[in-house]
Design a protein around this motif. Structure first.
Motif, PDB file in Angstrom:
ATOM      1  N   ALA A  36      24.644   5.414  28.996  1.00  0.00           N
ATOM      2  CA  ALA A  36      24.796   5.116  27.565  1.00  0.00           C
ATOM      3  C   ALA A  36      23.443   4.745  26.970  1.00  0.00           C
ATOM      4  CB  ALA A  36      25.792   3.970  27.376  1.00  0.00           C
ATOM      5  N   ASP A  37      23.400   4.671  25.649  1.00  0.00           N
ATOM      6  CA  ASP A  37      22.175   4.265  24.969  1.00  0.00           C
ATOM      7  C   ASP A  37      21.748   2.873  25.419  1.00  0.00           C
ATOM      8  OD1 ASP A  37      22.390   6.598  23.533  1.00  0.00           O
ATOM      9  OD2 ASP A  37      22.791   5.641  21.610  1.00  0.00           O
ATOM     10  N   VAL A  38      20.461   2.644  25.447  1.00  0.00           N
ATOM     11  CA  VAL A  38      19.918   1.310  25.661  1.00  0.00           C
ATOM     12  C   VAL A  38      18.882   1.044  24.578  1.00  0.00           C
ATOM     13  CG1 VAL A  38      20.298   1.295  28.161  1.00  0.00           C
ATOM     14  CG2 VAL A  38      18.105   2.071  27.257  1.00  0.00           C
ATOM     15  N   THR A  39      18.656  -0.229  24.325  1.00  0.00           N
ATOM     16  CA  THR A  39      17.604  -0.641  23.401  1.00  0.00           C
ATOM     17  C   THR A  39      16.572  -1.403  24.208  1.00  0.00           C
ATOM     18  OG1 THR A  39      19.161  -0.825  21.578  1.00  0.00           O
ATOM     19  CG2 THR A  39      17.061  -1.952  21.320  1.00  0.00           C
ATOM     20  N   VAL A  40      15.312  -1.014  24.070  1.00  0.00           N
ATOM     21  CA  VAL A  40      14.223  -1.677  24.765  1.00  0.00           C
ATOM     22  C   VAL A  40      13.417  -2.442  23.725  1.00  0.00           C
ATOM     23  CG1 VAL A  40      12.162  -1.363  26.183  1.00  0.00           C
ATOM     24  CG2 VAL A  40      14.150   0.132  26.516  1.00  0.00           C
ATOM     25  N   ARG A  41      13.277  -3.760  23.964  1.00  0.00           N
ATOM     26  CA  ARG A  41      12.517  -4.610  23.039  1.00  0.00           C
ATOM     27  C   ARG A  41      11.203  -4.988  23.699  1.00  0.00           C
ATOM     28  NH1 ARG A  41      12.173  -9.945  22.854  1.00  0.00           N
ATOM     29  NH2 ARG A  41      14.120 -10.254  23.984  1.00  0.00           N
ATOM     30  N   LEU A  42      10.126  -4.652  23.021  1.00  0.00           N
ATOM     31  CA  LEU A  42       8.779  -4.983  23.462  1.00  0.00           C
ATOM     32  C   LEU A  42       8.174  -5.935  22.445  1.00  0.00           C
ATOM     33  CD1 LEU A  42       7.642  -1.341  24.191  1.00  0.00           C
ATOM     34  CD2 LEU A  42       8.486  -2.988  25.856  1.00  0.00           C
ATOM     35  N   ALA A  43       7.453  -6.885  22.920  1.00  0.00           N
ATOM     36  CA  ALA A  43       6.829  -7.876  22.044  1.00  0.00           C
ATOM     37  C   ALA A  43       7.903  -8.559  21.202  1.00  0.00           C
ATOM     38  CB  ALA A  43       5.741  -7.224  21.197  1.00  0.00           C
ATOM     39  N   ASP A  44       7.565  -8.964  20.004  1.00  0.00           N
ATOM     40  CA  ASP A  44       8.510  -9.715  19.185  1.00  0.00           C
ATOM     41  C   ASP A  44       9.529  -8.831  18.498  1.00  0.00           C
ATOM     42  OD1 ASP A  44       7.415 -12.169  19.846  1.00  0.00           O
ATOM     43  OD2 ASP A  44       5.922 -12.046  18.252  1.00  0.00           O
ATOM     44  N   ASP A  45       9.077  -7.771  17.887  1.00  0.00           N
ATOM     45  CA  ASP A  45       9.989  -6.990  17.054  1.00  0.00           C
ATOM     46  C   ASP A  45      10.018  -5.500  17.356  1.00  0.00           C
ATOM     47  OD1 ASP A  45      10.898  -9.158  15.499  1.00  0.00           O
ATOM     48  OD2 ASP A  45       9.027  -9.117  14.364  1.00  0.00           O
ATOM     49  N   GLU A  46       9.191  -5.038  18.246  1.00  0.00           N
ATOM     50  CA  GLU A  46       9.121  -3.604  18.489  1.00  0.00           C
ATOM     51  C   GLU A  46      10.281  -3.168  19.376  1.00  0.00           C
ATOM     52  OE1 GLU A  46       5.859  -0.281  19.738  1.00  0.00           O
ATOM     53  OE2 GLU A  46       5.254  -2.199  18.914  1.00  0.00           O
ATOM     54  N   ARG A  47      11.115  -2.266  18.863  1.00  0.00           N
ATOM     55  CA  ARG A  47      12.298  -1.815  19.591  1.00  0.00           C
ATOM     56  C   ARG A  47      12.303  -0.300  19.691  1.00  0.00           C
ATOM     57  NH1 ARG A  47      16.357  -5.973  19.542  1.00  0.00           N
ATOM     58  NH2 ARG A  47      15.634  -7.706  18.295  1.00  0.00           N
ATOM     59  N   SER A  48      12.840   0.179  20.803  1.00  0.00           N
ATOM     60  CA  SER A  48      13.011   1.614  20.992  1.00  0.00           C
ATOM     61  C   SER A  48      14.439   1.872  21.457  1.00  0.00           C
ATOM     62  CB  SER A  48      12.044   2.147  22.059  1.00  0.00           C
ATOM     63  OG  SER A  48      10.713   2.013  21.644  1.00  0.00           O
ATOM     64  N   GLU A  49      15.131   2.757  20.764  1.00  0.00           N
ATOM     65  CA  GLU A  49      16.456   3.209  21.192  1.00  0.00           C
ATOM     66  C   GLU A  49      16.238   4.393  22.122  1.00  0.00           C
ATOM     67  OE1 GLU A  49      19.499   1.968  20.253  1.00  0.00           O
ATOM     68  OE2 GLU A  49      18.537   0.405  19.080  1.00  0.00           O
ATOM     69  N   VAL A  50      16.879   4.348  23.296  1.00  0.00           N
ATOM     70  CA  VAL A  50      16.697   5.416  24.271  1.00  0.00           C
ATOM     71  C   VAL A  50      18.069   5.960  24.645  1.00  0.00           C
ATOM     72  CG1 VAL A  50      15.643   6.077  26.457  1.00  0.00           C
ATOM     73  CG2 VAL A  50      14.653   4.206  25.132  1.00  0.00           C
ATOM     74  N   THR A  51      18.249   7.243  24.452  1.00  0.00           N
ATOM     75  CA  THR A  51      19.539   7.876  24.707  1.00  0.00           C
ATOM     76  C   THR A  51      19.778   8.056  26.204  1.00  0.00           C
ATOM     77  OG1 THR A  51      18.563  10.069  24.517  1.00  0.00           O
ATOM     78  CG2 THR A  51      19.497   9.127  22.515  1.00  0.00           C
ATOM     79  N   PRO A  52      21.051   8.209  26.605  1.00  0.00           N
ATOM     80  CA  PRO A  52      21.349   8.376  28.029  1.00  0.00           C
ATOM     81  C   PRO A  52      20.744   9.663  28.581  1.00  0.00           C
ATOM     82  CG  PRO A  52      23.350   8.638  26.702  1.00  0.00           C
ATOM     83  CD  PRO A  52      22.249   8.232  25.782  1.00  0.00           C
ATOM     84  N   ASP A  53      20.334   9.591  29.835  1.00  0.00           N
ATOM     85  CA  ASP A  53      19.702  10.724  30.517  1.00  0.00           C
ATOM     86  C   ASP A  53      18.539  11.282  29.718  1.00  0.00           C
ATOM     87  OD1 ASP A  53      21.464  10.599  32.717  1.00  0.00           O
ATOM     88  OD2 ASP A  53      22.990  11.626  31.537  1.00  0.00           O
ATOM     89  N   GLY A  54      17.847  10.391  29.025  1.00  0.00           N
ATOM     90  CA  GLY A  54      16.690  10.792  28.235  1.00  0.00           C
ATOM     91  C   GLY A  54      15.571   9.794  28.424  1.00  0.00           C
TER      92      GLY A  54
END
Length: 115
Positions: A36-54
């Protein structure tokens, strides 16, 4: 006189090449092997949505992101890493774990997306 000027020009060119090598960044890869999708949070506010198998790639990064690095799963789980994420690193997300593969460890193994 010409030999001295040629040596000075060569020194400037070498100095510029060395400076350019230091200024260039490396990519940080985020690989999602979870279902499933995951959200990766770097530093204070920087976020990346990452799709499954991607995955996602942060291009030309020149500085480390300070800890914690947090991965939020679709089911509400959050995994925090106590280490920062640096240029050349790979963050590998699976159903059960989040692994940080350092750039130095990747250099000899070719560990990247699909490895």
């Amino acid at each position: 006189m010409r030999a001295g000027r040629g040596a000075a020009v060569a020194g400037v060119v070498v100095g510029l090449l060395a400076l350019a090598g230091c200024a260039a960044g490396q990519d940080i890869e985020i690989e999602n092997r979870a279902g499933a999708d995951v959200t990766v949070r770097l530093a204070d506010d920087e976020r990346s949505e990452v799709t499954p198998d991607g995955g996602a790639v942060l291009l030309d990064v020149t500085e480390c992101y300070a800890a914690p690095v947090a991965v939020s799963y679709a089911d509400g789980r959050v995994v925090e890493l106590d280490e920062g994420l640096c240029p050349g690193d790979l963050l590998r997300v699976t159903e059960d774990d989040v692994a940080l593969v350092r750039a130095a460890d990747r250099a000899g193994t070719g560990a990247g997306a699909g490895a």
